[in-house]
Structures are given as structure tokens and as C-alpha cells.
Design a protein around this motif. Structure first.
Motif, PDB file in Angstrom:
ATOM      1  N   ASN A 383       0.867  -1.175   0.000  1.00  0.00           N
ATOM      2  CA  ASN A 383       0.000   0.000   0.000  1.00  0.00           C
ATOM      3  C   ASN A 383       0.905   1.228   0.000  1.00  0.00           C
ATOM      4  O   ASN A 383       1.625   1.480   0.968  1.00  0.00           O
ATOM      5  N   ILE A 384       0.881   1.983  -1.101  1.00  0.00           N
ATOM      6  CA  ILE A 384       1.869   3.045  -1.323  1.00  0.00           C
ATOM      7  C   ILE A 384       1.165   4.377  -1.536  1.00  0.00           C
ATOM      8  O   ILE A 384       0.151   4.454  -2.242  1.00  0.00           O
ATOM      9  N   ALA A 385       1.731   5.427  -0.954  1.00  0.00           N
ATOM     10  CA  ALA A 385       1.262   6.788  -1.208  1.00  0.00           C
ATOM     11  C   ALA A 385       2.287   7.513  -2.059  1.00  0.00           C
ATOM     12  O   ALA A 385       3.489   7.416  -1.806  1.00  0.00           O
ATOM     13  N   VAL A 386       1.810   8.219  -3.051  1.00  0.00           N
ATOM     14  CA  VAL A 386       2.664   9.072  -3.876  1.00  0.00           C
ATOM     15  C   VAL A 386       2.150  10.497  -3.752  1.00  0.00           C
ATOM     16  O   VAL A 386       0.960  10.761  -3.979  1.00  0.00           O
ATOM     17  N   VAL A 407      -1.807   1.991  -5.090  1.00  0.00           N
ATOM     18  CA  VAL A 407      -1.223   3.326  -5.013  1.00  0.00           C
ATOM     19  C   VAL A 407      -2.310   4.371  -4.779  1.00  0.00           C
ATOM     20  O   VAL A 407      -3.348   4.356  -5.444  1.00  0.00           O
ATOM     21  N   THR A 408      -2.058   5.269  -3.840  1.00  0.00           N
ATOM     22  CA  THR A 408      -2.883   6.465  -3.674  1.00  0.00           C
ATOM     23  C   THR A 408      -2.031   7.659  -4.088  1.00  0.00           C
ATOM     24  O   THR A 408      -0.958   7.899  -3.531  1.00  0.00           O
ATOM     25  N   LEU A 409      -2.509   8.394  -5.081  1.00  0.00           N
ATOM     26  CA  LEU A 409      -1.777   9.544  -5.615  1.00  0.00           C
ATOM     27  C   LEU A 409      -2.456  10.823  -5.139  1.00  0.00           C
ATOM     28  O   LEU A 409      -3.635  11.065  -5.429  1.00  0.00           O
ATOM     29  N   TYR A 410      -1.725  11.630  -4.394  1.00  0.00           N
ATOM     30  CA  TYR A 410      -2.240  12.901  -3.875  1.00  0.00           C
ATOM     31  C   TYR A 410      -1.791  14.051  -4.774  1.00  0.00           C
ATOM     32  O   TYR A 410      -0.609  14.198  -5.063  1.00  0.00           O
ATOM     33  N   GLU A 411      -2.747  14.876  -5.187  1.00  0.00           N
ATOM     34  CA  GLU A 411      -2.417  16.072  -5.973  1.00  0.00           C
ATOM     35  C   GLU A 411      -3.514  17.103  -5.753  1.00  0.00           C
ATOM     36  O   GLU A 411      -4.673  16.872  -6.113  1.00  0.00           O
ATOM     37  N   ARG A 412      -3.179  18.215  -5.140  1.00  0.00           N
ATOM     38  CA  ARG A 412      -4.188  19.237  -4.832  1.00  0.00           C
ATOM     39  C   ARG A 412      -4.485  20.138  -6.026  1.00  0.00           C
ATOM     40  O   ARG A 412      -5.554  20.750  -6.103  1.00  0.00           O
ATOM     41  N   THR A 456      -1.469  15.529   4.104  1.00  0.00           N
ATOM     42  CA  THR A 456      -0.900  15.968   5.372  1.00  0.00           C
ATOM     43  C   THR A 456      -0.129  14.826   6.024  1.00  0.00           C
ATOM     44  O   THR A 456      -0.272  13.658   5.649  1.00  0.00           O
ATOM     45  N   TYR A 457       0.659  15.190   6.997  1.00  0.00           N
ATOM     46  CA  TYR A 457       1.398  14.176   7.753  1.00  0.00           C
ATOM     47  C   TYR A 457       0.427  13.175   8.367  1.00  0.00           C
ATOM     48  O   TYR A 457       0.658  11.959   8.335  1.00  0.00           O
ATOM     49  N   ALA A 458      -0.695  13.684   8.900  1.00  0.00           N
ATOM     50  CA  ALA A 458      -1.691  12.799   9.523  1.00  0.00           C
ATOM     51  C   ALA A 458      -2.284  11.829   8.503  1.00  0.00           C
ATOM     52  O   ALA A 458      -2.496  10.644   8.796  1.00  0.00           O
ATOM     53  N   ASP A 459      -2.580  12.333   7.298  1.00  0.00           N
ATOM     54  CA  ASP A 459      -3.103  11.441   6.244  1.00  0.00           C
ATOM     55  C   ASP A 459      -2.161  10.272   6.010  1.00  0.00           C
ATOM     56  O   ASP A 459      -2.579   9.113   5.876  1.00  0.00           O
ATOM     57  N   LEU A 460      -0.900  10.562   5.962  1.00  0.00           N
ATOM     58  CA  LEU A 460       0.081   9.556   5.568  1.00  0.00           C
ATOM     59  C   LEU A 460       0.348   8.535   6.661  1.00  0.00           C
ATOM     60  O   LEU A 460       0.608   7.368   6.371  1.00  0.00           O
ATOM     61  N   VAL A 461       0.269   8.958   7.925  1.00  0.00           N
ATOM     62  CA  VAL A 461       0.578   8.012   9.007  1.00  0.00           C
ATOM     63  C   VAL A 461      -0.638   7.213   9.448  1.00  0.00           C
ATOM     64  O   VAL A 461      -0.492   6.199  10.145  1.00  0.00           O
ATOM     65  N   ASN A 462      -1.836   7.635   9.057  1.00  0.00           N
ATOM     66  CA  ASN A 462      -3.051   6.973   9.535  1.00  0.00           C
ATOM     67  C   ASN A 462      -3.726   6.080   8.503  1.00  0.00           C
ATOM     68  O   ASN A 462      -4.789   5.513   8.782  1.00  0.00           O
ATOM     69  N   GLN A 463      -3.154   5.967   7.313  1.00  0.00           N
ATOM     70  CA  GLN A 463      -3.808   5.200   6.250  1.00  0.00           C
ATOM     71  C   GLN A 463      -3.165   3.832   5.999  1.00  0.00           C
ATOM     72  O   GLN A 463      -3.543   3.137   5.059  1.00  0.00           O
ATOM     73  N   GLY A 464      -2.218   3.466   6.813  1.00  0.00           N
ATOM     74  CA  GLY A 464      -1.617   2.142   6.677  1.00  0.00           C
ATOM     75  C   GLY A 464      -0.675   1.998   5.492  1.00  0.00           C
ATOM     76  O   GLY A 464      -0.478   0.882   4.985  1.00  0.00           O
ATOM     77  N   TYR A 465      -0.076   3.091   5.064  1.00  0.00           N
ATOM     78  CA  TYR A 465       0.865   3.005   3.946  1.00  0.00           C
ATOM     79  C   TYR A 465       2.167   2.341   4.402  1.00  0.00           C
ATOM     80  O   TYR A 465       2.669   2.610   5.491  1.00  0.00           O
ATOM     81  N   GLN A 466       2.681   1.504   3.538  1.00  0.00           N
ATOM     82  CA  GLN A 466       3.969   0.870   3.830  1.00  0.00           C
ATOM     83  C   GLN A 466       5.133   1.644   3.221  1.00  0.00           C
ATOM     84  O   GLN A 466       6.282   1.463   3.629  1.00  0.00           O
ATOM     85  N   VAL A 468       6.033   5.649   1.212  1.00  0.00           N
ATOM     86  CA  VAL A 468       5.599   6.964   0.737  1.00  0.00           C
ATOM     87  C   VAL A 468       6.654   7.501  -0.224  1.00  0.00           C
ATOM     88  O   VAL A 468       7.846   7.524   0.099  1.00  0.00           O
ATOM     89  N   ILE A 469       6.190   7.924  -1.399  1.00  0.00           N
ATOM     90  CA  ILE A 469       7.076   8.560  -2.378  1.00  0.00           C
ATOM     91  C   ILE A 469       6.701  10.025  -2.441  1.00  0.00           C
ATOM     92  O   ILE A 469       5.591  10.382  -2.833  1.00  0.00           O
ATOM     93  N   VAL A 470       7.618  10.875  -1.996  1.00  0.00           N
ATOM     94  CA  VAL A 470       7.382  12.318  -1.992  1.00  0.00           C
ATOM     95  C   VAL A 470       7.929  12.905  -3.287  1.00  0.00           C
ATOM     96  O   VAL A 470       9.123  12.802  -3.574  1.00  0.00           O
ATOM     97  N   ALA A 471       7.037  13.501  -4.064  1.00  0.00           N
ATOM     98  CA  ALA A 471       7.421  14.086  -5.355  1.00  0.00           C
ATOM     99  C   ALA A 471       6.691  15.413  -5.521  1.00  0.00           C
ATOM    100  O   ALA A 471       5.969  15.625  -6.489  1.00  0.00           O
ATOM    101  N   VAL A 472       6.894  16.298  -4.559  1.00  0.00           N
ATOM    102  CA  VAL A 472       6.151  17.557  -4.528  1.00  0.00           C
ATOM    103  C   VAL A 472       6.813  18.661  -5.340  1.00  0.00           C
ATOM    104  O   VAL A 472       6.303  19.782  -5.414  1.00  0.00           O
ATOM    105  N   GLY A 473       7.953  18.370  -5.938  1.00  0.00           N
ATOM    106  CA  GLY A 473       8.618  19.364  -6.767  1.00  0.00           C
ATOM    107  C   GLY A 473       9.363  20.399  -5.951  1.00  0.00           C
ATOM    108  O   GLY A 473       9.396  20.348  -4.718  1.00  0.00           O
TER     109      GLY A 473
END
Length: 642
Positions: A383-386, A407-412, A456-466, A468-473
Motif C-alpha cells: 500500500n503506497i502513497a505518492v 497506489v494512492t496519488l495525492y495532488e491538490r 498531510t502528515y496525519a493522512d500519511l501516518v493513519n492510512q496504513g501506507y507501507q 511513501v514517495i514524496v514528489a512535490v517538486g
């Protein structure tokens, strides 16, 4: 198999007496996968097979030299090279394509491929290259010219014996025939200089020697620059006459491009299919097949060129680096699945040809990588967050999803990240196709969930991700000087992104990098008077091709450039600048645009790594500000490691 979408593109054609299954030509654009002594490698054979599998009817790959040369390309100057060449021809034939070989001698450009003997018509080269340290060519004697002609003929016969069914003489881009054709480069007073008839003599003698040795029915064509874009150089009017003379000599086809090795990088600022008008004029003047090309990236444009009679075949190069299956996907009406070339010249030029390495591609990290399956299924689905849907994040998400990860891809904001602003100039519009490609494929993937929000930090630590790929530019570098918060000051990214306009007609751009140059050109095109201020002593000091291109474009646009000056203050009337000695310069300005570069954003990745047990990866500009090439390739590599 016909294509209902591209009927002309997938109609059979002929080059001489050779039938081609469609009108698609894979242009010669060397792989540089060979050995330094010019012999063939297994990886090279695989590359040729892959190219043929991709569906093009006629395929040129690496060109071969008729004389000894160390370049990791191919050689055809001795019989001992025939065996290796035959393996390449067989690979193309066995995978459904007609094998073609281009013979080339780099002439005045030979120093860039490791040749100690740099030759030409006269001791003249492209002035900016000479200023950069290029060696002046040695003028060939008449006897040496005759010897070179025979070497071309002998090399052509070896290629024919190796199984290649179509041959091409490279008479464009700065290669040896170009040095003779150019009225600027050729200052000879003998029978090989002066009039056009004399300047084309070398090329015609090569064709005669090749035809005499290979037989009148063996297809031999020529690649030519319609215009070399150099001062006092080759122009279309003379190129048409050369083409007519070549037709009388029995050449099978004409493969047309613009520019030379020195000037062709200007193509990155030119519109798609910009050479079609010149190609069409040549097609109207001859009766043999003409290859249209240069900045042709999509099947739609290729079909249009054929519809409008701009050529009989369409020749592509970089598009097949971005996606070797370009033709096959077009034939299957899957154009949306073609990985798009963005015309950046980073992988193929800066990190390929000019770096003396095998050719690369910015948008295709798998190019010529045969060590393993790049999308091998993961042994354990994770379970991966990008975070971020720019090029790094999208590439990582797609590769991870293809390997079976969730994969969960976050983009605002929107897909593309900084590519949105980078694609604002019309000359960079091909980047928009990459953004569309990523969006379509991410949306289509069953293994990717899109969250249109800031992670957010809370989103990432509470969703059970194994992982995290940070690609915020990267974040825009903020300038801290008096007056910087005035309404007249806007950022280049806000201007390019269409979020703010620039008022008035007298504009100062702070920052002389690529972003500053692009912004200045856009403002100039809008009718503004523009001055670029760069704190370094040299404007666009990077050796990248883009830097050279923008230097030329800025000069042509008559944008003023001031170097060695730092912004000290934004005043009500303009700006105050200071040099290293404390000397003050003032400029009037109705608006100030800041393009001071970018800084990495590491805080989120650092916090996650320090406070959680997740695997954390910081990639792309958020880790270190570089180029789109690095973002895409890092996204791919990280996803392969999960």
C-alpha cells in the motif's frame, strides 16, 4: 492490416524496387550501443529487433562510417565488419521491417566523435563551435576527395552484402557533403568549390561510385538539409537544384531535414512539422519519393503531411526513442497510449550524443534496458502513497501500479506539476501531451486511487501506507529585498501559469536561467520591452543544448541581458541593482518578474523518515532541483525497487 484512423500512413509504398509495408520511416539516430571499434553488440541486435517489432516499415538505426572512426557507432570500412552488420540486417528483416543503412562521415564535426583527423571542404567551421574550442577542419586535397568517394562506394557494397536493402548517404546536418554544399563552409577555388555545380560535385561522385559498385537497381537515397540555418549557408533554392541533380543520377529517395548538428537544436523552439513547407516544395520539383519529417511526433501530424502531399513517407527519429512501438500503436488506433516525445533534447542530445554515452530518452526510462523486465510483478503487493502528480510522481505511480502495488496519488492542483508552467510557451506545447498521457493512464489504472487534496502528515501516518514517495517538486526561491512585495512584482511561474498578468511595457526579469529566458521570450512576443538581469557573470552558463538554443533565441529577439548584477531593491520606478564591487545600476520598469530558480522541499520526507517506520523516498525536484529527465527516471527507479 489497414488503419481506419490513418489510412495513408498505413498504405504500402516503394523505395526503388523495394516494397515498404507502410509509409513510416525510422530515421537514423544512433543507439551508440556498439563497441568502440565499430563492432556489433548483443544489446545492439536486441535494439534493432525491438525497433522492427515497433511496426515501422523502413528502419535506419545507427549509421556506418566509410572510414575508421571510434564512436561506438558502426563501421563499414573493411570486410571484417560485414558479419556484424548482417546480424543487424537479419534482426530487422526477421521482425518485419525493411533494413536500411545510412553511410555517414561527420566531416567538420568529426572531433565530437573522437576523430583526430577533422576534415572538410575548407578550414571553416560553425563560429560558435570554434569559439567553444572546436577544431578547424583540414581541407581535403583533390586526391583525398577521390579516395573518400571510393571509400563510400566500397562501404555501400559491404552494406549491400550484409543484407541491407536500402542505402542512404548522409548529406545533411554538417556531414562531409554538407561542408562542400555550403557556400559559407566551402571556400575552395578548384573544381569542388565556387559554383553550385562544383559544390555538389562530391555528393554526385559518391552517388555514381555507389551505383557503379552496387548496381543500378540497388536503392540509394540521400539525406539533405533543406536549409542549414547557418549564416550564408545552404538555402532551399539551391537544395532544390541539388535534389533535381540527384534525381538525374538515379537516387531512390530524398530524406529531408533542417539545420546541422550545430544548429538543429533550434528545433526545440520550432513548431511541429515546421519543415513541411520546404519538403513540399522539393516534392513538387522531383519525381522520386520524398521523406517528410522533423518535429513530427504524432500519427495525426504524420497522416496530415501525407494528406497534404508534403511527402511520400514520414520519417521520425526521437518519437521512436520515446516509444519504440509508435507505429504499432498507431496502426491499432491506440495513439493515446504512445509515450510522447516532448522535444526537449535532454536524453537524446545532452545525455546521449554529446555525453558520449548510449542514447537516452527523457520520457522513456526503459530505452535499451534489457537486463530485466522493467514491470516485473512485485513479490508482495504494498500500500503506497505518492505525493504529487508531476512527472516524478506520475511515473512512480504508474510503474508501481503496473507491478501490482496499490497506489494512492495525492495532488491538490492538477496533473503535470511544474510541467503546466513549463508547457505555457507554444514552443513547449509538446510537454502538454506528456501531462495528458500521464493523466489518462493514471485515471485508467485500477490500482491507482486519486486524492485531489494536499497530503498531510496525519493522512500519511493513519492510512496504513507501507511506503511513501514524496514528489512535490521544488519551491520558487523567494527574494528578500526591499520593495519585493509591491504589486508590480510577480513570479515567472504565476505569469507562465496564467495566474497573473504583467502590466506596462517595460519589464525587468530577475534571473537568467531557462525559466527566465522562456519568460522573457513570451513577454517579448507580447510586445514588451524586456531586460534580463543575471547575477552570475555568464547568461545561461550550462553546457546543455537548451542553454545554447535560448541564448540564440534571446539574441534574435533582441532581449537585453545584464550579467554580474544582483537585485538590491524594487523601487517605485523600477529596480536597483548592485555588482560585486558595490556599484549601483538603476533600471526603470513598469513590472518586475522574478525567475530566481527553485529550491528543494525536503521537510515532509524528512519528518516521515524520522518519525515513522515507513519506507520514504524523496524524488525529483523536491529532493534536488534538476531537469524533467531526472524526475521521470527517478520515479521509474524508485517504483522498480518497491
Amino acid at each position: 492490416m489497414k488503419s481506419s484512423h490513418y489510412p495513408k500512413l498505413f498504405t504500402k509504398g516503394k523505395i526503388g524496387n523495394v516494397v515498404i509495408k507502410n509509409r513510416i520511416v525510422r530515421n537514423s539516430m544512433g543507439t551508440y550501443l556498439g563497441n568502440p571499434n565499430g563492432t556489433v553488440t548483443d544489446r545492439q541486435i536486441k535494439a534493432y529487433a525491438e525497433a522492427a517489432d515497433g511496426g515501422a516499415g523502413l528502419i535506419f538505426m545507427d549509421n556506418a562510417t566509410p572510414v575508421p572512426m571510434k564512436s561506438c557507432g558502426l563501421r563499414a570500412d573493411k570486410d571484417e565488419f560485414i558479419a556484424g552488420l548482417s546480424l543487424l540486417a537479419d534482426a530487422l528483416k526477421e521482425h518485419g521491417a525493411v533494413p536500411a543503412m545510412q553511410l555517414a562521415h561527420p566531416g567538420r564535426d568529426a572531433g565530437f566523435v573522437g576523430s583526430a583527423d577533422v576534415i572538410g571542404a575548407s578550414p571553416i567551421t560553425y563560429e560558435p563551435w570554434y569559439q567553444a574550442g572546436a577544431k578547424l577542419p583540414r581541407a581535403l586535397s583533390v586526391d583525398e576527395i577521390h579516395d573518400l568517394v571510393h571509400k563510400f562506394g566500397d562501404a555501400a557494397l559491404r552494406c549491400k552484402r550484409a543484407g541491407f536493402e536500402v542505402l542512404e548517404i548522409h548529406g545533411a546536418a554538417g556531414c562531409i557533403p554538407t561542408n562542400f554544399l555550403s557556400p559559407h563552409d566551402n571556400q575552395r577555388t578548384d573544381m569542388y568549390g565556387g559554383s553550385l555545380e562544383n559544390r555538389m560535385r562530391l555528393l554526385l561522385e559518391i552517388i555514381r561510385d555507389v551505383k557503379q559498385k552496387c548496381g543500378p537497381d540497388f536503392p540509394v537515397g540521400v539525406k539533405l538539409s533543406t536549409d542549414d540555418w547557418e549564416p550564408d549557408g545552404i538555402r532551399l533554392s539551391e537544395t532544390i537544384k541539388v535534389c533535381q541533380a540527384l534525381e538525374r543520377e538515379g537516387v531512390s529517395h530524398l530524406n529531408l531535414m533542417g539545420g546541422t548538428h550545430a544548429t538543429a537544436s533550434m528545433e526545440m523552439l520550432k513548431p511541429n512539422a515546421f519543415n513541411a513547407g520546404d519538403t513540399q516544395k522539393i516534392k513538387e520539383a522531383v519525381h522520386i519519393p520524398v521523406f517528410a519529417g522533423h518535429n513530427v511526433f504524432t500519427p495525426e501530424i504524420a497522416e496530415q503531411l501525407l494528406e497534404e502531399n508534403a511527402g511520400d513517407f514520414v520519417a521520425l527519429g526521437r518519437a521512436f526513442l520515446a516509444d519504440p512501438a509508435w507505429a504499432k500503436k498507431a496502426q491499432r488506433n491506440q495513439a493515446q497510449d504512445i509515450n510522447p516525445c516532448i522535444n526537449c533534447l535532454i536524453g537524446c542530445m545532452d545525455r546521449g550524443l554529446l555525453a558520449n554515452t548510449p542514447i537516452h530518452c527523457t520520457v522513456n526510462p526503459t530505452l535499451y534496458k534489457y537486463e530485466s523486465n522493467p514491470y516485473e510483478p512485485a513479490s508482495v503487493s504494498k500500500n503506497i502513497a505518492v505525493i504529487g502528480a508531476g512527472p516524478a510522481g506520475c511515473e512512480a505511480a504508474l510503474v508501481a501500479a503496473s507491478r501490482g502495488h496499490q497506489v494512492t496519488l495525492y495532488e491538490r492542483r492538477s496533473f503535470g506539476g511544474a510541467m503546466v508552467e513549463a508547457a505555457a510557451p507554444e514552443s513547449k506545447a509538446n510537454i502538454r501531451r506528456l501531462t495528458t498521457y500521464y493523466e489518462e493512464h493514471v485515471t485508467r489504472s485500477k490500482n491507482i486511487k486519486l486524492e485531489k487534496k494536499t497530503a498531510t502528515y496525519a493522512d500519511l501516518v493513519n492510512q496504513g501506507y507501507q511506503a511513501v514517495i514524496v514528489a512535490v517538486g521544488g519551491a520558487e526561491r523567494k527574494l528578500d529585498v526591499p520593495g519585493i512585495n509591491q504589486d508590480k512584482v510577480i513570479s515567472a511561474m504565476d505569469y507562465l501559469g496564467g495566474r497573473q498578468d504583467v502590466s506596462g511595457d517595460d519589464i525587468v526579469v530577475i534571473g537568467g536561467g531557462v525559466t527566465g529566458a522562456e519568460t522573457a521570450l513570451e513577454l517579448k512576443a507580447a510586445g514588451k520591452q524586456v531586460t534580463i538581469v543575471e547575477m552570475m557573470d555568464e547568461f545561461l552558463a550550462s553546457p546543455a543544448q537548451s542553454s545554447l538554443v535560448y541564448k540564440i533565441a534571446i539574441k534574435q529577439a533582441q532581449v537585453k541581458v545584464l550579467t554580474g548584477l544582483r537585485l538590491q531593491e524594487v523601487t517605485t520606478k523600477g529596480v536597483k541593482l548592485v555588482d560585486r564591487f558595490g556599484n549601483i545600476t538603476t533600471l526603470s520598469a513598469t513590472a518586475v518578474v522574478t525567475a530566481a530558480g527553485f529550491v528543494p522541499q525536503t521537510s515532509l520526507a524528512d519528518k516521515l523518515e524520522e518519525q515513522t517506520d515507513m519506507d520514504v523516498y524523496n524524488i525529483g525536484d523536491s529532493e534536488r532541483v534538476r531537469q524533467i529527465y531526472d524526475a521521470v527516471h527517478e520515479g521509474f527507479v524508485v517504483a522498480r525497487q518497491l
